[in-house]
Enzyme design. Sequence first.
Site, short mmCIF file in Angstrom:
data_model
loop_
_atom_site.label_atom_id
_atom_site.label_comp_id
_atom_site.label_asym_id
_atom_site.label_seq_id
_atom_site.Cartn_x
_atom_site.Cartn_y
_atom_site.Cartn_z
N THR A 285 11.79 17.50 -3.46
CA THR A 285 10.86 16.66 -4.23
C THR A 285 11.07 16.75 -5.73
O THR A 285 10.48 15.97 -6.48
CB THR A 285 9.40 17.03 -3.91
N GLY B 253 13.82 18.61 -9.15
CA GLY B 253 14.95 19.44 -9.56
C GLY B 253 16.24 19.16 -8.83
O GLY B 253 16.59 18.01 -8.53
N GLY C 120 17.06 19.82 -5.77
CA GLY C 120 16.87 19.26 -4.44
C GLY C 120 16.73 17.75 -4.46
O GLY C 120 17.35 17.05 -3.64
N SER D 16 22.08 31.91 -6.58
CA SER D 16 22.04 32.11 -8.03
C SER D 16 22.98 33.23 -8.43
O SER D 16 23.17 34.19 -7.68
CB SER D 16 20.60 32.47 -8.44
N TYR E 83 12.85 38.15 -7.75
CA TYR E 83 13.58 36.89 -7.62
C TYR E 83 15.05 37.16 -7.31
O TYR E 83 15.64 36.54 -6.41
CB TYR E 83 13.46 36.07 -8.90
#
Length: 276
Positions: free
Chosen positions: A23, A25, A27, A153, A178
Site C-alpha cells: 500500500t 513505499g 511495496g 536490509s 529492527y
Amino acid sequence: MLESALPASSSLTGRTVLVTGATSGIGFATARRLAERGATVLLHGRTAEEARAAADRLIATTDVSATQLPVFGADFTRLDEVEELAALIVRDHPHLDVLVNNAGTAAPERHTVTTDGNEIAFQVNFLAHYLLTCLLEPALTSAPGGRVVNVSSSLHRTASIQWSDPNRARRYSRLAAYAQSQLALTVFAADPRVTAVSVHPGVCDTALLPLYANEGVTAAEGAAHVVRLCDPAVEIVNGAYYDRAERVAPAPAATEDRTIKRLNKLADVLVGRAAA
C-alpha cells in the site's frame, strides 16, 4: 557476481505475484512495476480497505485493470490474520509464481509486544513472513519456478539473533530489534523448502528512512531491484543475497546450516507450528 537486468518492457503476463505491504513505499512501487509489465499482482495491506485504496490509485494512474489487482487484508501483528490470508490465497490462487515478502515496520522506541507475545518488529518483519511462506508453500511449488523474494536490509550485517531472548525483553534497543528482524529474514532465504533470495533495495525515501540516513533514492528505484528478481528470466540461487542489483555475500550467519535450522526451530515455536 552481477546479473544483468532485463529491459523494463519484458512481459510478465501470466505470472501471479503476491506483494506484502503493497500500500505504500517500495511495496506499492513494486506492485506498480509488476502490474505494468502484465503480472497479476495480489495486493496485501494491513486492511482490505487500505489494499483497495492502493489498487484504486494504480488503476487511476496506469493502464492496469482491476482484474489484475486482487486485494487482501491482514494485520501482521496478528498471526491468526496471516493464517486467514494464506488460506484465502491458496483457495483463490492455488498457483503462485512469486511471493514478495516486503511488509515491514520500524521497531518502536519502547519495547512493544504483539497479542501473540512476540516483539513487534520481529513478528511483522520476520515471523509473519515465515508463517505466510510456510503456508503458501503448496501454491509456490505447484509448478516449477516458484520463488520468494525477501526485501531485507544491509542492517542485517549489524545484527545478532538473541536466541534466549528473541523478544529482547531484558535489553531492548529499537535499532538492534529492527536489525535482528532483518537478519532473520535474510537467514530464512536459505531455507531449502522454497527457492528464495533476499535483497537490500538501497536506502530509499520511505517511512523507514530515519533508520538509515537523512536522504534516500525514490521507492521506485528501490523497487526496480525487487522486480528484477521476480522475473523468471533472471536466474537465482537459493539463499542468495543482493545489494541492489549485485549478488554479494550476506553476513556469515545467514548461510550457516546451524543458524538456519536453529532459526526455523525458533520460528516454528513462536508462530505455533512446533510439533506438540
